[in-house]
Design a protein around this motif. Structure first.
Motif, PDB file in Angstrom:
ATOM      1  N   LYS A 115     -22.785  23.343  76.306  1.00  0.00           N
ATOM      2  CA  LYS A 115     -23.948  23.297  77.180  1.00  0.00           C
ATOM      3  C   LYS A 115     -25.166  22.864  76.372  1.00  0.00           C
ATOM      4  O   LYS A 115     -25.239  23.095  75.160  1.00  0.00           O
ATOM      5  CB  LYS A 115     -24.200  24.665  77.802  1.00  0.00           C
ATOM      6  CG  LYS A 115     -23.121  25.092  78.768  1.00  0.00           C
ATOM      7  CD  LYS A 115     -23.455  26.436  79.367  1.00  0.00           C
ATOM      8  CE  LYS A 115     -22.383  26.835  80.368  1.00  0.00           C
ATOM      9  NZ  LYS A 115     -22.690  28.107  81.024  1.00  0.00           N
ATOM     10  N   VAL A 116     -26.114  22.265  77.052  1.00  0.00           N
ATOM     11  CA  VAL A 116     -27.342  21.798  76.403  1.00  0.00           C
ATOM     12  C   VAL A 116     -28.027  22.943  75.664  1.00  0.00           C
ATOM     13  O   VAL A 116     -28.507  22.772  74.537  1.00  0.00           O
ATOM     14  CB  VAL A 116     -28.284  21.156  77.448  1.00  0.00           C
ATOM     15  CG1 VAL A 116     -29.644  20.846  76.854  1.00  0.00           C
ATOM     16  CG2 VAL A 116     -27.654  19.901  78.036  1.00  0.00           C
ATOM     17  N   SER A 117     -28.060  24.127  76.265  1.00  0.00           N
ATOM     18  CA  SER A 117     -28.721  25.278  75.639  1.00  0.00           C
ATOM     19  C   SER A 117     -28.036  25.673  74.325  1.00  0.00           C
ATOM     20  O   SER A 117     -28.705  26.052  73.360  1.00  0.00           O
ATOM     21  CB  SER A 117     -28.764  26.463  76.595  1.00  0.00           C
ATOM     22  OG  SER A 117     -27.455  26.831  76.988  1.00  0.00           O
ATOM     23  N   LYS A 118     -26.723  25.574  74.265  1.00  0.00           N
ATOM     24  CA  LYS A 118     -25.990  25.885  73.030  1.00  0.00           C
ATOM     25  C   LYS A 118     -26.371  24.903  71.926  1.00  0.00           C
ATOM     26  O   LYS A 118     -26.631  25.303  70.787  1.00  0.00           O
ATOM     27  CB  LYS A 118     -24.479  25.825  73.295  1.00  0.00           C
ATOM     28  CG  LYS A 118     -23.624  25.965  72.046  1.00  0.00           C
ATOM     29  CD  LYS A 118     -22.147  25.740  72.357  1.00  0.00           C
ATOM     30  CE  LYS A 118     -21.304  25.720  71.108  1.00  0.00           C
ATOM     31  NZ  LYS A 118     -19.879  25.450  71.396  1.00  0.00           N
ATOM     32  N   ILE A 119     -26.417  23.626  72.269  1.00  0.00           N
ATOM     33  CA  ILE A 119     -26.755  22.602  71.277  1.00  0.00           C
ATOM     34  C   ILE A 119     -28.206  22.763  70.815  1.00  0.00           C
ATOM     35  O   ILE A 119     -28.504  22.672  69.626  1.00  0.00           O
ATOM     36  CB  ILE A 119     -26.470  21.197  71.828  1.00  0.00           C
ATOM     37  CG1 ILE A 119     -24.953  21.044  71.995  1.00  0.00           C
ATOM     38  CG2 ILE A 119     -27.036  20.116  70.917  1.00  0.00           C
ATOM     39  CD1 ILE A 119     -24.507  19.806  72.707  1.00  0.00           C
ATOM     40  N   ASP A 120     -29.106  23.047  71.763  1.00  0.00           N
ATOM     41  CA  ASP A 120     -30.519  23.280  71.411  1.00  0.00           C
ATOM     42  C   ASP A 120     -30.645  24.452  70.439  1.00  0.00           C
ATOM     43  O   ASP A 120     -31.401  24.388  69.464  1.00  0.00           O
ATOM     44  CB  ASP A 120     -31.360  23.557  72.660  1.00  0.00           C
ATOM     45  CG  ASP A 120     -31.569  22.335  73.529  1.00  0.00           C
ATOM     46  OD1 ASP A 120     -31.375  21.197  73.042  1.00  0.00           O
ATOM     47  OD2 ASP A 120     -31.935  22.515  74.715  1.00  0.00           O
ATOM     48  N   THR A 121     -29.911  25.530  70.690  1.00  0.00           N
ATOM     49  CA  THR A 121     -29.958  26.709  69.820  1.00  0.00           C
ATOM     50  C   THR A 121     -29.425  26.374  68.436  1.00  0.00           C
ATOM     51  O   THR A 121     -30.028  26.745  67.420  1.00  0.00           O
ATOM     52  CB  THR A 121     -29.143  27.871  70.436  1.00  0.00           C
ATOM     53  OG1 THR A 121     -29.702  28.179  71.713  1.00  0.00           O
ATOM     54  CG2 THR A 121     -29.169  29.097  69.542  1.00  0.00           C
ATOM     55  N   PHE A 122     -28.301  25.658  68.370  1.00  0.00           N
ATOM     56  CA  PHE A 122     -27.709  25.267  67.087  1.00  0.00           C
ATOM     57  C   PHE A 122     -28.692  24.427  66.277  1.00  0.00           C
ATOM     58  O   PHE A 122     -28.915  24.678  65.091  1.00  0.00           O
ATOM     59  CB  PHE A 122     -26.401  24.498  67.328  1.00  0.00           C
ATOM     60  CG  PHE A 122     -25.702  24.080  66.076  1.00  0.00           C
ATOM     61  CD1 PHE A 122     -25.029  25.006  65.289  1.00  0.00           C
ATOM     62  CD2 PHE A 122     -25.693  22.751  65.674  1.00  0.00           C
ATOM     63  CE1 PHE A 122     -24.363  24.618  64.124  1.00  0.00           C
ATOM     64  CE2 PHE A 122     -25.042  22.350  64.517  1.00  0.00           C
ATOM     65  CZ  PHE A 122     -24.377  23.290  63.739  1.00  0.00           C
ATOM     66  N   ILE A 123     -29.314  23.463  66.928  1.00  0.00           N
ATOM     67  CA  ILE A 123     -30.288  22.597  66.246  1.00  0.00           C
ATOM     68  C   ILE A 123     -31.470  23.423  65.742  1.00  0.00           C
ATOM     69  O   ILE A 123     -31.931  23.239  64.616  1.00  0.00           O
ATOM     70  CB  ILE A 123     -30.748  21.455  67.178  1.00  0.00           C
ATOM     71  CG1 ILE A 123     -29.580  20.471  67.379  1.00  0.00           C
ATOM     72  CG2 ILE A 123     -31.986  20.752  66.638  1.00  0.00           C
ATOM     73  CD1 ILE A 123     -29.793  19.470  68.496  1.00  0.00           C
ATOM     74  N   GLY A 124     -31.941  24.345  66.554  1.00  0.00           N
ATOM     75  CA  GLY A 124     -33.048  25.210  66.148  1.00  0.00           C
ATOM     76  C   GLY A 124     -32.721  26.024  64.910  1.00  0.00           C
ATOM     77  O   GLY A 124     -33.566  26.213  64.027  1.00  0.00           O
ATOM     78  N   LEU A 125     -31.481  26.494  64.831  1.00  0.00           N
ATOM     79  CA  LEU A 125     -31.062  27.277  63.660  1.00  0.00           C
ATOM     80  C   LEU A 125     -30.883  26.407  62.416  1.00  0.00           C
ATOM     81  O   LEU A 125     -31.031  26.889  61.287  1.00  0.00           O
ATOM     82  CB  LEU A 125     -29.761  28.025  63.973  1.00  0.00           C
ATOM     83  CG  LEU A 125     -29.886  29.154  64.998  1.00  0.00           C
ATOM     84  CD1 LEU A 125     -28.514  29.649  65.423  1.00  0.00           C
ATOM     85  CD2 LEU A 125     -30.735  30.289  64.439  1.00  0.00           C
ATOM     86  N   MET A 126     -30.567  25.141  62.598  1.00  0.00           N
ATOM     87  CA  MET A 126     -30.363  24.233  61.465  1.00  0.00           C
ATOM     88  C   MET A 126     -31.676  23.719  60.873  1.00  0.00           C
ATOM     89  O   MET A 126     -31.702  23.302  59.709  1.00  0.00           O
ATOM     90  CB  MET A 126     -29.481  23.045  61.879  1.00  0.00           C
ATOM     91  CG  MET A 126     -28.042  23.406  62.133  1.00  0.00           C
ATOM     92  SD  MET A 126     -27.256  24.024  60.624  1.00  0.00           S
ATOM     93  CE  MET A 126     -26.065  25.147  61.305  1.00  0.00           C
ATOM     94  N   LYS A 127     -32.754  23.767  61.640  1.00  0.00           N
ATOM     95  CA  LYS A 127     -34.048  23.247  61.147  1.00  0.00           C
ATOM     96  C   LYS A 127     -34.444  23.854  59.807  1.00  0.00           C
ATOM     97  O   LYS A 127     -34.723  23.114  58.862  1.00  0.00           O
ATOM     98  CB  LYS A 127     -35.146  23.444  62.180  1.00  0.00           C
ATOM     99  CG  LYS A 127     -35.082  22.429  63.297  1.00  0.00           C
ATOM    100  CD  LYS A 127     -36.198  22.622  64.303  1.00  0.00           C
ATOM    101  CE  LYS A 127     -36.054  21.585  65.411  1.00  0.00           C
ATOM    102  NZ  LYS A 127     -37.028  21.786  66.478  1.00  0.00           N
ATOM    103  N   PRO A 128     -34.468  25.167  59.652  1.00  0.00           N
ATOM    104  CA  PRO A 128     -34.890  25.720  58.350  1.00  0.00           C
ATOM    105  C   PRO A 128     -33.836  25.555  57.247  1.00  0.00           C
ATOM    106  O   PRO A 128     -34.135  25.778  56.084  1.00  0.00           O
ATOM    107  CB  PRO A 128     -35.124  27.210  58.651  1.00  0.00           C
ATOM    108  CG  PRO A 128     -34.341  27.501  59.872  1.00  0.00           C
ATOM    109  CD  PRO A 128     -34.277  26.226  60.656  1.00  0.00           C
ATOM    110  N   LEU A 129     -32.639  25.120  57.629  1.00  0.00           N
ATOM    111  CA  LEU A 129     -31.572  24.961  56.631  1.00  0.00           C
ATOM    112  C   LEU A 129     -31.468  23.535  56.102  1.00  0.00           C
ATOM    113  O   LEU A 129     -30.613  23.252  55.269  1.00  0.00           O
ATOM    114  CB  LEU A 129     -30.227  25.397  57.232  1.00  0.00           C
ATOM    115  CG  LEU A 129     -30.175  26.864  57.683  1.00  0.00           C
ATOM    116  CD1 LEU A 129     -28.842  27.156  58.347  1.00  0.00           C
ATOM    117  CD2 LEU A 129     -30.412  27.795  56.509  1.00  0.00           C
ATOM    118  N   GLY A 130     -32.318  22.629  56.611  1.00  0.00           N
ATOM    119  CA  GLY A 130     -32.316  21.265  56.097  1.00  0.00           C
ATOM    120  C   GLY A 130     -31.909  20.212  57.111  1.00  0.00           C
ATOM    121  O   GLY A 130     -31.313  19.199  56.746  1.00  0.00           O
ATOM    122  N   LEU A 131     -32.234  20.419  58.378  1.00  0.00           N
ATOM    123  CA  LEU A 131     -31.919  19.437  59.417  1.00  0.00           C
ATOM    124  C   LEU A 131     -32.523  18.087  59.047  1.00  0.00           C
ATOM    125  O   LEU A 131     -33.704  17.987  58.729  1.00  0.00           O
ATOM    126  CB  LEU A 131     -32.476  19.907  60.764  1.00  0.00           C
ATOM    127  CG  LEU A 131     -32.224  18.985  61.948  1.00  0.00           C
ATOM    128  CD1 LEU A 131     -30.739  18.923  62.287  1.00  0.00           C
ATOM    129  CD2 LEU A 131     -33.013  19.451  63.152  1.00  0.00           C
TER     130      LEU A 131
END
Length: 182
Positions: free
Chosen positions: A148-164
């Motif tokens: 779902k779009v919300s799952k992907i949005d959440t995953f991307i949000g969590l990856m931002k501080p890890l070096g997205l």
């Protein structure tokens, strides 16, 4: 002292004006210029497209399916559907949202660069989200994630501080529930 008479109470939140998100599926001829006409309809009237996917669904029939996610009031959504239905190469317009709780999925490729603890954490989160590693070096990963779009949005949000580093998304693919087709 005169008493003022008031009419019936008017709701402050008119349902006809409330902005809603709708997923609309359009069956069209698979020929040059059709997508441009559909997009032109949206652009010419100032309607926004949040997601757009197109693919051939029947080579024999020469048909393609366009899935559009858009937002607007009920009146605007009805106007969009009506105008889409009047386009010459359109064979059918289905508002999957109105039809009821469509199955919607998206695919994303997410590139994350990092070392040490950030690298370990990105792998741990990817596993929790069922994202697959499709490319890796000692200093980066490319994850493939669907859902779902919300799952992907959440995953991307969590990856931002890890070096997205970069994201590529397909847009929403959707289909109605139940045995009936469009």
């Amino acid at each position: 002292m005169n008493k003022m008479e008031w009419g019936p109470a008017m709701p402050l939140d008119n349902p006809q004006q409330r902005v809603e998100r709708h997923t609309i599926s359009v069956l069209v001829d698979n020929e040059p210029g059709v997508l441009a006409r559909v997009i032109g309809l949206f652009a010419g009237r100032g309607y926004n497209i949040d997601s757009l996917t197109v693919t051939e669904v029947s080579r024999e029939a020469g048909a393609s399916r366009i899935t559009i996610v858009t937002t607007g009031s009920v009146d605007i959504i009805d106007q969009i559907k009506s105008q889409l239905g009047r386009l010459v190469p359109v064979h059918g317009v289905t508002d999957l949202t109105v039809k009821g709780d469509p199955i919607e999925r998206e695919l994303a490729l997410v590139k994350v660069a990092g070392k040490g603890d950030k690298r370990v954490e990105s792998l741990r989160l990817a596993e929790a989200f069922r994202a697959k590693v499709v490319d890796a070096t000692v200093d980066h990963f490319v994850f493939e994630i669907t859902g779902k779009v919300s799952k992907i949005d959440t995953f991307i949000g969590l990856m931002k501080p890890l070096g997205l580093v970069e994201i590529a998304r397909t847009g929403v693919a959707a289909i109605s529930r139940g045995p009936e087709g469009m």
